[in-house]
Design a protein around this motif. Structure first.
Motif, PDB file in Angstrom:
ATOM      1  N   THR A 156     -50.261 -50.312 -19.402  1.00 38.00           N
ATOM      2  CA  THR A 156     -51.721 -50.309 -19.375  1.00 38.00           C
ATOM      3  C   THR A 156     -52.271 -51.657 -19.808  1.00 38.00           C
ATOM      4  OG1 THR A 156     -51.834 -47.927 -19.784  1.00 38.00           O
ATOM      5  CG2 THR A 156     -53.784 -49.227 -20.330  1.00 38.00           C
ATOM      6  N   GLU A 157     -51.702 -52.209 -20.878  1.00 42.58           N
ATOM      7  CA  GLU A 157     -52.155 -53.517 -21.350  1.00 42.58           C
ATOM      8  C   GLU A 157     -51.916 -54.595 -20.293  1.00 42.58           C
ATOM      9  OE1 GLU A 157     -51.181 -56.710 -24.942  1.00 42.58           O
ATOM     10  OE2 GLU A 157     -50.622 -54.588 -25.171  1.00 42.58           O
ATOM     11  N   GLU A 158     -50.797 -54.515 -19.590  1.00 46.59           N
ATOM     12  CA  GLU A 158     -50.478 -55.506 -18.567  1.00 46.59           C
ATOM     13  C   GLU A 158     -51.490 -55.471 -17.425  1.00 46.59           C
ATOM     14  OE1 GLU A 158     -48.952 -58.439 -16.254  1.00 46.59           O
ATOM     15  OE2 GLU A 158     -48.543 -57.992 -18.358  1.00 46.59           O
ATOM     16  N   TRP A 159     -51.869 -54.273 -16.962  1.00 43.35           N
ATOM     17  CA  TRP A 159     -52.853 -54.173 -15.881  1.00 43.35           C
ATOM     18  C   TRP A 159     -54.210 -54.710 -16.323  1.00 43.35           C
ATOM     19  CZ3 TRP A 159     -52.190 -54.012 -11.001  1.00 43.35           C
ATOM     20  CH2 TRP A 159     -51.102 -53.345 -10.422  1.00 43.35           C
ATOM     21  N   VAL A 160     -54.599 -54.414 -17.546  1.00 45.37           N
ATOM     22  CA  VAL A 160     -55.885 -54.903 -18.055  1.00 45.37           C
ATOM     23  C   VAL A 160     -55.862 -56.419 -18.164  1.00 45.37           C
ATOM     24  CG1 VAL A 160     -57.422 -54.933 -20.053  1.00 45.37           C
ATOM     25  CG2 VAL A 160     -56.474 -52.767 -19.250  1.00 45.37           C
ATOM     26  N   ARG A 161     -54.787 -56.978 -18.706  1.00 46.65           N
ATOM     27  CA  ARG A 161     -54.690 -58.432 -18.828  1.00 46.65           C
ATOM     28  C   ARG A 161     -54.681 -59.092 -17.445  1.00 46.65           C
ATOM     29  NH1 ARG A 161     -53.813 -60.184 -23.871  1.00 46.65           N
ATOM     30  NH2 ARG A 161     -52.977 -58.730 -25.411  1.00 46.65           N
ATOM     31  N   ARG A 162     -53.983 -58.490 -16.496  1.00 45.11           N
ATOM     32  CA  ARG A 162     -53.934 -59.060 -15.149  1.00 45.11           C
ATOM     33  C   ARG A 162     -55.316 -59.067 -14.515  1.00 45.11           C
ATOM     34  NH1 ARG A 162     -49.774 -56.481 -10.922  1.00 45.11           N
ATOM     35  NH2 ARG A 162     -48.459 -56.821 -12.760  1.00 45.11           N
ATOM     36  N   HIS A 163     -56.042 -57.974 -14.671  1.00 44.68           N
ATOM     37  CA  HIS A 163     -57.384 -57.899 -14.078  1.00 44.68           C
ATOM     38  C   HIS A 163     -58.321 -58.908 -14.727  1.00 44.68           C
ATOM     39  CE1 HIS A 163     -60.937 -56.491 -12.186  1.00 44.68           C
ATOM     40  NE2 HIS A 163     -61.395 -55.802 -13.208  1.00 44.68           N
ATOM     41  N   LEU A 164     -58.310 -59.004 -16.051  1.00 46.57           N
ATOM     42  CA  LEU A 164     -59.176 -59.959 -16.737  1.00 46.57           C
ATOM     43  C   LEU A 164     -58.811 -61.395 -16.374  1.00 46.57           C
ATOM     44  CD1 LEU A 164     -59.403 -58.323 -20.287  1.00 46.57           C
ATOM     45  CD2 LEU A 164     -61.177 -58.373 -18.530  1.00 46.57           C
ATOM     46  N   ALA A 165     -57.510 -61.663 -16.189  1.00 43.26           N
ATOM     47  CA  ALA A 165     -57.082 -63.007 -15.804  1.00 43.26           C
ATOM     48  C   ALA A 165     -57.586 -63.360 -14.404  1.00 43.26           C
ATOM     49  CB  ALA A 165     -55.558 -63.107 -15.854  1.00 43.26           C
ATOM     50  N   LEU A 166     -57.563 -62.396 -13.485  1.00 46.18           N
ATOM     51  CA  LEU A 166     -58.069 -62.647 -12.130  1.00 46.18           C
ATOM     52  C   LEU A 166     -59.576 -62.896 -12.151  1.00 46.18           C
ATOM     53  CD1 LEU A 166     -56.033 -60.008 -10.095  1.00 46.18           C
ATOM     54  CD2 LEU A 166     -55.854 -62.501  -9.922  1.00 46.18           C
ATOM     55  N   LEU A 167     -60.290 -62.164 -12.996  1.00 48.34           N
ATOM     56  CA  LEU A 167     -61.726 -62.384 -13.110  1.00 48.34           C
ATOM     57  C   LEU A 167     -62.019 -63.782 -13.650  1.00 48.34           C
ATOM     58  CD1 LEU A 167     -62.974 -58.948 -14.533  1.00 48.34           C
ATOM     59  CD2 LEU A 167     -63.093 -59.758 -12.172  1.00 48.34           C
ATOM     60  N   ARG A 168     -61.267 -64.212 -14.643  1.00 45.63           N
ATOM     61  CA  ARG A 168     -61.455 -65.572 -15.185  1.00 45.63           C
ATOM     62  C   ARG A 168     -61.112 -66.623 -14.128  1.00 45.63           C
ATOM     63  NH1 ARG A 168     -59.137 -63.214 -19.868  1.00 45.63           N
ATOM     64  NH2 ARG A 168     -57.074 -64.033 -19.259  1.00 45.63           N
ATOM     65  N   GLU A 169     -60.091 -66.346 -13.338  1.00 51.78           N
ATOM     66  CA  GLU A 169     -59.698 -67.289 -12.289  1.00 51.78           C
ATOM     67  C   GLU A 169     -60.813 -67.465 -11.268  1.00 51.78           C
ATOM     68  OE1 GLU A 169     -56.293 -67.539  -8.783  1.00 51.78           O
ATOM     69  OE2 GLU A 169     -55.845 -66.488 -10.662  1.00 51.78           O
ATOM     70  N   ARG A 170     -61.462 -66.391 -10.899  1.00 51.19           N
ATOM     71  CA  ARG A 170     -62.581 -66.490  -9.949  1.00 51.19           C
ATOM     72  C   ARG A 170     -63.751 -67.262 -10.563  1.00 51.19           C
ATOM     73  NH1 ARG A 170     -58.797 -65.719  -7.686  1.00 51.19           N
ATOM     74  NH2 ARG A 170     -58.040 -63.810  -6.695  1.00 51.19           N
ATOM     75  N   GLN A 171     -63.997 -67.086 -11.845  1.00 51.59           N
ATOM     76  CA  GLN A 171     -65.072 -67.835 -12.499  1.00 51.59           C
ATOM     77  C   GLN A 171     -64.746 -69.322 -12.536  1.00 51.59           C
ATOM     78  OE1 GLN A 171     -65.413 -65.812 -16.288  1.00 51.59           O
ATOM     79  NE2 GLN A 171     -67.019 -64.452 -15.528  1.00 51.59           N
ATOM     80  N   ILE A 172     -63.494 -69.665 -12.769  1.00 48.73           N
ATOM     81  CA  ILE A 172     -63.090 -71.070 -12.753  1.00 48.73           C
ATOM     82  C   ILE A 172     -63.312 -71.662 -11.367  1.00 48.73           C
ATOM     83  CG2 ILE A 172     -61.079 -72.600 -12.929  1.00 48.73           C
ATOM     84  CD1 ILE A 172     -60.021 -70.735 -15.120  1.00 48.73           C
ATOM     85  N   GLN A 173     -63.161 -70.846 -10.335  1.00 49.00           N
ATOM     86  CA  GLN A 173     -63.387 -71.293  -8.965  1.00 49.00           C
ATOM     87  C   GLN A 173     -64.871 -71.414  -8.628  1.00 49.00           C
ATOM     88  OE1 GLN A 173     -61.274 -68.292  -6.761  1.00 49.00           O
ATOM     89  NE2 GLN A 173     -59.262 -69.167  -7.179  1.00 49.00           N
ATOM     90  N   GLY A 174     -65.733 -71.086  -9.588  1.00 55.67           N
ATOM     91  CA  GLY A 174     -67.174 -71.197  -9.375  1.00 55.67           C
ATOM     92  C   GLY A 174     -67.813 -69.960  -8.784  1.00 55.67           C
ATOM     93  N   ILE A 175     -67.111 -68.831  -8.810  1.00 58.17           N
ATOM     94  CA  ILE A 175     -67.642 -67.577  -8.259  1.00 58.17           C
ATOM     95  C   ILE A 175     -68.119 -66.708  -9.423  1.00 58.17           C
ATOM     96  CG2 ILE A 175     -67.136 -65.565  -6.833  1.00 58.17           C
ATOM     97  CD1 ILE A 175     -64.804 -67.139  -5.623  1.00 58.17           C
ATOM     98  N   SER A 176     -69.387 -66.378  -9.440  1.00 57.86           N
ATOM     99  CA  SER A 176     -69.924 -65.543 -10.517  1.00 57.86           C
ATOM    100  C   SER A 176     -69.358 -64.134 -10.408  1.00 57.86           C
ATOM    101  CB  SER A 176     -71.449 -65.493 -10.448  1.00 57.86           C
ATOM    102  OG  SER A 176     -71.872 -64.780  -9.297  1.00 57.86           O
ATOM    103  N   PHE A 177     -69.445 -63.402 -11.517  1.00 55.24           N
ATOM    104  CA  PHE A 177     -68.928 -62.028 -11.501  1.00 55.24           C
ATOM    105  C   PHE A 177     -69.667 -61.181 -10.474  1.00 55.24           C
ATOM    106  CE2 PHE A 177     -69.055 -57.588 -12.721  1.00 55.24           C
ATOM    107  CZ  PHE A 177     -67.721 -57.294 -12.939  1.00 55.24           C
ATOM    108  N   ALA A 178     -71.002 -61.299 -10.451  1.00 57.08           N
ATOM    109  CA  ALA A 178     -71.788 -60.488  -9.517  1.00 57.08           C
ATOM    110  C   ALA A 178     -71.392 -60.771  -8.070  1.00 57.08           C
ATOM    111  CB  ALA A 178     -73.275 -60.750  -9.714  1.00 57.08           C
ATOM    112  N   THR A 179     -71.206 -62.036  -7.748  1.00 60.42           N
ATOM    113  CA  THR A 179     -70.803 -62.389  -6.382  1.00 60.42           C
ATOM    114  C   THR A 179     -69.393 -61.884  -6.083  1.00 60.42           C
ATOM    115  OG1 THR A 179     -72.197 -64.359  -6.410  1.00 60.42           O
ATOM    116  CG2 THR A 179     -70.412 -64.309  -4.796  1.00 60.42           C
TER     117      THR A 179
END
Length: 291
Positions: A156-179
């Motif tokens: 469970t912790e691994e899936w949560v960390r993976r999802h949060l890491a992907l969200l941070r990666e998209r933000q680094i790419q300049g994509i807002s969470f809403a988008t």
């Protein structure tokens, strides 16, 4: 009264009402007219002939069709539909969808609540705790601003960390969470349309979370806290029922000192949504006893 039923059933056949809107109108009319002794069988017949609905043309000339009922759980069939539809998506989009879905099934977060979710690093041997900003905490709809969820297994912790890491990666790419959220939902919807099937949405994971909790025997109080509900009744009325558990339940409430707890508000009871409509003033109301 016959004219009223003829008019509303005609509107239904012409595609004026979606399935959910039609069921609400029909239940209200059946309750009111039934008490007056009026035969309402025509309303049921109109519901059974929903396949004869004529698509309605818009002012621009496009044809609008009634929306399909959403899939309110993931399940084995839903997972197959999801995997089949996502085959044609990019690898990055597939990763986003699967991580969002798996993390949601295990934690019960609303898709939009991941925007401000944080994972606290535990002490050695301790449990990681996911801190969530309740999306619906205004006007008494939630039990507080925050809820804290202990992750009980490494998977469970691994899936949560993976999802949060992907969200941070998209933000680094300049994509807002809403988008990013909007693009992911649209990609999934287009994938289902291309595959010619229906399947679970990102929000379906939250319904499956509730189903898994019920199968695991989680108390109504703990479930209300984990889902951010102000009341222990909400999950019983509005979330998936009579479906199978698809994964082990591996989280627990981890409230901080002073965190508010769910309550049973006056006048609430554990009833189905269809039982709430048309209830007369003299009908009995069962009493819900919390744990």
């Amino acid at each position: 009264m016959a004219g009223l039923m003829e008019w509303i059933t005609k509107k239904r056949r012409e595609g004026e009402f979606s399935g959910s809107t039609w069921r609400q109108y029909r239940a209200a009319l059946e309750a009111i007219l039934g008490e007056m002794g009026v035969d309402t069988s025509a309303l049921r017949i109109a519901g059974r002939t929903a396949g004869d609905v004529v698509p309605k043309a818009t002012a621009e000339g496009r044809v609008s069709r009634p929306r399909a009922r959403p899939v309110k759980a993931v399940g084995i069939t839903g997972r197959r539909a999801l995997q089949g539809a996502c085959r044609h998506l990019s690898v990055a989009t597939q990763e986003d969808i699967m991580a969002w879905m798996e993390a949601g099934i295990r934690t019960g977060l609303r898709p939009g609540e991941w925007a401000q979710a944080t994972l606290d690093h535990p002490n050695p041997g301790g449990r990681a705790v996911l801190t969530v900003h309740n999306a619906k905490h205004t006007n008494g709809r939630g039990h507080g601003v925050l809820r804290r969820i202990a992750l009980l297994t490494p998977e469970t912790e691994e899936w949560v960390r993976r999802h949060l890491a992907l969200l941070r990666e998209r933000q680094i790419q300049g994509i807002s969470f809403a988008t990013h959220y909007r693009n992911t939902r649209r990609a999934l919807n287009r994938a289902y349309q291309r595959a010619g099937t229906r399947g679970p949405s990102l929000y379906s994971a939250r319904h499956q979370f509730k189903i898994n909790a019920r199968a695991a025997g989680i108390s109504a109080w703990d479930l209300a806290y984990l889902m951010g509900h102000a009341s222990t009744i909400t999950a019983q009325c509005h979330y998936g029922r009579a479906r199978a558990q698809i994964s082990a339940f591996t989280v627990a409430p981890a409230p901080a000192p002073g965190d508010p707890a769910p309550v049973i508000r006056a006048g609430e009871l554990p009833e189905r949504p269809d039982q709430r409509m048309g209830r007369g003033p003299n009908r009995s109301r069962p009493i819900f006893h919390g744990p």
